[in-house]
Enzyme design. Structure first.
Site, PDB file in Angstrom:
ATOM      1  N   HIS A  19     -90.223   8.518 -26.221  1.00  0.00           N
ATOM      2  CA  HIS A  19     -91.482   8.010 -25.637  1.00  0.00           C
ATOM      3  C   HIS A  19     -92.626   8.677 -26.384  1.00  0.00           C
ATOM      4  O   HIS A  19     -92.494   9.830 -26.814  1.00  0.00           O
ATOM      5  CB  HIS A  19     -91.614   8.410 -24.161  1.00  0.00           C
ATOM      6  CG  HIS A  19     -90.686   7.682 -23.225  1.00  0.00           C
ATOM      7  ND1 HIS A  19     -89.995   8.320 -22.227  1.00  0.00           N
ATOM      8  CD2 HIS A  19     -90.358   6.369 -23.126  1.00  0.00           C
ATOM      9  CE1 HIS A  19     -89.274   7.431 -21.552  1.00  0.00           C
ATOM     10  NE2 HIS A  19     -89.462   6.248 -22.083  1.00  0.00           N
TER      11      HIS A  19
ATOM     12  N   ASN B 122     -92.801   6.829 -16.235  1.00  0.00           N
ATOM     13  CA  ASN B 122     -92.169   5.566 -16.621  1.00  0.00           C
ATOM     14  C   ASN B 122     -92.144   4.542 -15.486  1.00  0.00           C
ATOM     15  O   ASN B 122     -91.552   3.474 -15.639  1.00  0.00           O
ATOM     16  CB  ASN B 122     -90.725   5.802 -17.070  1.00  0.00           C
ATOM     17  CG  ASN B 122     -90.630   6.832 -18.164  1.00  0.00           C
ATOM     18  OD1 ASN B 122     -90.030   7.871 -17.976  1.00  0.00           O
ATOM     19  ND2 ASN B 122     -91.243   6.567 -19.300  1.00  0.00           N
TER      20      ASN B 122
ATOM     21  N   GLU C 233     -91.925   0.800 -20.993  1.00  0.00           N
ATOM     22  CA  GLU C 233     -91.594   2.117 -20.423  1.00  0.00           C
ATOM     23  C   GLU C 233     -92.778   2.720 -19.678  1.00  0.00           C
ATOM     24  O   GLU C 233     -92.836   3.921 -19.436  1.00  0.00           O
ATOM     25  CB  GLU C 233     -91.101   3.044 -21.536  1.00  0.00           C
ATOM     26  CG  GLU C 233     -89.855   2.525 -22.248  1.00  0.00           C
ATOM     27  CD  GLU C 233     -88.522   2.858 -21.552  1.00  0.00           C
ATOM     28  OE1 GLU C 233     -88.390   3.970 -21.032  1.00  0.00           O
ATOM     29  OE2 GLU C 233     -87.624   1.987 -21.536  1.00  0.00           O
TER      30      GLU C 233
ATOM     31  N   CYS D 156     -93.782  13.841 -17.957  1.00  0.00           N
ATOM     32  CA  CYS D 156     -92.862  12.781 -17.496  1.00  0.00           C
ATOM     33  C   CYS D 156     -92.864  12.695 -15.988  1.00  0.00           C
ATOM     34  O   CYS D 156     -92.625  11.636 -15.410  1.00  0.00           O
ATOM     35  CB  CYS D 156     -91.428  13.078 -17.916  1.00  0.00           C
ATOM     36  SG  CYS D 156     -91.176  13.211 -19.669  1.00  0.00           S
TER      37      CYS D 156
ATOM     38  N   ARG E  37     -88.077   1.950 -27.558  1.00  0.00           N
ATOM     39  CA  ARG E  37     -87.984   1.356 -26.219  1.00  0.00           C
ATOM     40  C   ARG E  37     -89.142   0.409 -25.886  1.00  0.00           C
ATOM     41  O   ARG E  37     -88.983  -0.520 -25.107  1.00  0.00           O
ATOM     42  CB  ARG E  37     -87.948   2.464 -25.161  1.00  0.00           C
ATOM     43  CG  ARG E  37     -86.750   3.391 -25.274  1.00  0.00           C
ATOM     44  CD  ARG E  37     -86.622   4.192 -23.980  1.00  0.00           C
ATOM     45  NE  ARG E  37     -85.746   5.341 -24.098  1.00  0.00           N
ATOM     46  CZ  ARG E  37     -85.441   6.121 -23.077  1.00  0.00           C
ATOM     47  NH1 ARG E  37     -85.950   5.893 -21.882  1.00  0.00           N
ATOM     48  NH2 ARG E  37     -84.642   7.164 -23.243  1.00  0.00           N
TER      49      ARG E  37
ATOM     50  N   ASP F 194     -95.131  10.024 -25.154  1.00  0.00           N
ATOM     51  CA  ASP F 194     -95.614  11.242 -24.487  1.00  0.00           C
ATOM     52  C   ASP F 194     -94.773  12.477 -24.825  1.00  0.00           C
ATOM     53  O   ASP F 194     -94.991  13.557 -24.281  1.00  0.00           O
ATOM     54  CB  ASP F 194     -95.761  11.049 -22.966  1.00  0.00           C
ATOM     55  CG  ASP F 194     -94.449  10.888 -22.218  1.00  0.00           C
ATOM     56  OD1 ASP F 194     -93.372  10.976 -22.850  1.00  0.00           O
ATOM     57  OD2 ASP F 194     -94.493  10.683 -20.980  1.00  0.00           O
TER      58      ASP F 194
ATOM     59  N   SER G  23     -80.917  14.804 -22.887  1.00  0.00           N
ATOM     60  CA  SER G  23     -79.963  14.086 -22.025  1.00  0.00           C
ATOM     61  C   SER G  23     -78.583  14.090 -22.655  1.00  0.00           C
ATOM     62  O   SER G  23     -77.571  14.304 -21.975  1.00  0.00           O
ATOM     63  CB  SER G  23     -80.451  12.651 -21.799  1.00  0.00           C
ATOM     64  OG  SER G  23     -79.386  11.777 -21.516  1.00  0.00           O
TER      65      SER G  23
ATOM     66  N   GLY H 170     -80.663   8.670 -27.672  1.00  0.00           N
ATOM     67  CA  GLY H 170     -81.993   8.787 -28.295  1.00  0.00           C
ATOM     68  C   GLY H 170     -82.836   9.875 -27.652  1.00  0.00           C
ATOM     69  O   GLY H 170     -83.865  10.270 -28.179  1.00  0.00           O
ATOM     70  N   ASN H 171     -82.378  10.361 -26.486  1.00  0.00           N
ATOM     71  CA  ASN H 171     -83.057  11.447 -25.781  1.00  0.00           C
ATOM     72  C   ASN H 171     -82.157  12.674 -25.957  1.00  0.00           C
ATOM     73  O   ASN H 171     -81.082  12.772 -25.346  1.00  0.00           O
ATOM     74  CB  ASN H 171     -83.219  11.036 -24.314  1.00  0.00           C
ATOM     75  CG  ASN H 171     -83.631  12.172 -23.381  1.00  0.00           C
ATOM     76  OD1 ASN H 171     -83.523  13.339 -23.716  1.00  0.00           O
ATOM     77  ND2 ASN H 171     -84.075  11.811 -22.197  1.00  0.00           N
TER      78      ASN H 171
ATOM     79  N   HIS I 247     -79.330   2.419 -16.500  1.00  0.00           N
ATOM     80  CA  HIS I 247     -79.602   3.245 -15.311  1.00  0.00           C
ATOM     81  C   HIS I 247     -81.078   3.262 -14.936  1.00  0.00           C
ATOM     82  O   HIS I 247     -81.428   3.527 -13.788  1.00  0.00           O
ATOM     83  CB  HIS I 247     -79.078   4.681 -15.504  1.00  0.00           C
ATOM     84  CG  HIS I 247     -79.860   5.524 -16.474  1.00  0.00           C
ATOM     85  ND1 HIS I 247     -79.835   5.345 -17.837  1.00  0.00           N
ATOM     86  CD2 HIS I 247     -80.716   6.572 -16.278  1.00  0.00           C
ATOM     87  CE1 HIS I 247     -80.604   6.249 -18.430  1.00  0.00           C
ATOM     88  NE2 HIS I 247     -81.160   6.997 -17.504  1.00  0.00           N
TER      89      HIS I 247
END
Ligand code: SUG
EC number: 3.5.3.23
Length: 448
Positions: free
Chosen positions: A250, A110, A174, A371, A214, A252, A28, A24-25, A137
């Site tokens: 998120h 977060n 989050e 972040c 999330r 943000d 990443s 979803g990111n 994680h």
């Protein structure tokens, strides 16, 4: 009494790597398995902290976590000496070793949700550590986060700490990445804006189809209750599920606010008009003049916003009341975004200046300037009660850069995570760090 907003930036840990752990990111996932450079990552973060300090903002630092998290691996059934635990995990379940090595605690937006004392029923600054339970994680961060925050904000007369919410998806939380506070002055009561991705208990709220939402409404409501916020000082808004499916994991990543200003994308929310009216009404009751800056999709599409991290910027109030936007280099590299920003600063509105930072190492895992920081609004008495070891100064900056140079590797790949030497390097570095930042014993290897 004078008040200010302090940015506590997460120091990137020695195991920074691209594990592809966050479905979803987009960043990443697309940089999974690339070689990372932990030293460069930490120095990029420190350079941002130094720059803000030099601009006159109060800047703090938040320590990284012990990785690999051997205790987490033991909870999953790996046994023996620490080296054997790592070796077995590498052999039998590499994805679990990778997860236990993530330096994701660097994204301290977060780490927790923070409510300043002017908003809370008991007049203390409240912190709730985020359970981050959407990703394994990240779900292992909160116990150490709580200890580190406890060591930074130890004075119980001024600071109240709440444990993370129940670790189930229904209370997925989050932290400050989905929380923005509006106010006229940091020391006066404000309006706390909680943005959620779905409701766990009320089926009337829509959910995204592809990627996980999330943050739940119920988690946000629980945090507001724990912090003793008044109904007049809170607004709940829902993220547009379509943007979550476009990679906005998120809020943000699609909106940022500060003071009386919300800077957001046209597609960020559901029921935008009603939500803006509530923010305007509630801030108005407190004597404030809520202002919103909407970025239209005709100028910047959601995809460009996600790629450039335009909204994952820091919106800072300068001494003259005008605002400054701290953006990642990726914004300058995106023609449409850069053109928009040029127009914004030239228009004579509130945002007058844009400063660009190279945070590529963090960005490649989906973590931009916003972040990397946890905002804590403090009055003078509260600021004086913060552990002074974590407030950035020119000598602390020098010490931390030397510490990074001494302990960090400049390249890390998945195979390196299986090296038991990495754990020793990490513990040696963190042991020294707790002395530099005067945190006492906060890591599992120091307390068990
Ligand atoms: O939770 N990335 C983080 C990025 C967090 C960004 N924070 C805010 N938007 N406030 C996450 O998805 C990637 C780790 C990896 O793939 O190695 C990661 O955890």
């Amino acid at each position: 009494m004078k008040s200010c907003e302090v940015n506590f930036d997460g120091l990137v840990g020695p195991t920074h790597n691209y594990g592809g752990l966050s479905y979803g990111n987009v960043a990443s996932q697309s940089n999974s398995q690339q070689s990372s450079n932990p030293k460069e990552a930490a120095l990029q973060g420190l350079a941002k902290m130094k720059a803000l300090m030099e601009m006159g903002f109060v800047q703090g630092v938040l320590a990284p976590q012990e990785r690999p998290d051997v205790a987490a691996l033991r909870n999953l059934g790996f046994a023996g000496t620490d080296a054997q635990v790592i070796e077995q995990a590498a052999k039998q379940a590499m994805p679990l070793l990778v997860a236990s090595c993530s330096a994701s605690s660097m994204w301290v937006a977060n780490a927790a949700t923070v409510s300043p004392s002017a908003d809370t029923a008991d007049g203390r600054v409240h912190f709730t550590a985020a359970n981050l339970n959407c990703k394994y994680h990240r779900s292992i961060e909160h116990p150490t986060t709580s200890r580190v925050l406890g060591a930074m904000f130890a004075d119980q007369q001024h600071f109240a700490h709440h444990a993370a919410l129940p670790a189930v998806a229904q209370f997925g939380d989050e932290g400050a990445a989905n929380h923005t506070r509006f106010c006229c002055d940091y020391g006066e009561a404000g309006v706390e804006f909680f943005v959620f991705g779905r409701s766990a208990f009320d089926t009337r709220y829509p959910s995204p189809q592809k990627y996980p939402a999330r943050q739940t409404l119920e988690a946000s409501q629980a945090v507001a209750r724990l912090h003793g916020l008044s109904e007049d000082g809170v607004v709940f808004g829902q993220q547009n599920p379509a943007v979550i499916d476009a990679g906005v994991f998120h809020n943000d990543v699609i909106a940022v606010g500060n003071g009386e200003v919300l800077f957001y994308h046209e597609d960020a929310f559901l029921d935008t008009e009603q939500m803006l009216a509530q923010l305007q009404g509630k801030l108005g009751q407190l004597g404030g003049n809520f202002q919103s800056i909407c970025v239209p999709r005709s100028q910047v599409g959601v995809e460009d916003a996600v790629r450039s991290y335009l909204f994952n910027s820091q919106l800072l109030t300068r001494p003259d009341g005008t605002m400054l936007l701290i953006v990642p280099e990726e914004c300058r590299n995106n023609e449409r975004v850069w053109q928009y920003l040029q127009g914004l600063t030239a228009s004579g509105g509130l945002i007058r200046e844009v400063n660009v930072f190279d945070l590529k190492q963090s960005m490649q895992n989906g973590g931009g300037p916003a972040c990397l920081r946890l905002r804590v609004a403090l009055n003078e008495t509260e600021l004086a009660a913060v552990n002074p070891g974590v407030i950035m100064t020119p000598p602390l900056y020098d010490t931390l850069t030397q510490w990074v140079d001494k302990h960090y590797r400049d390249s890390l790949r998945e195979t390196d995570l299986a090296d038991p030497q990495l754990l020793l390097e990490c513990r040696t570095a963190l042991d020294e760090l707790t002395q530099i930042l005067k945190l006492g014993s906060v890591y599992p290897f120091q307390i068990n």
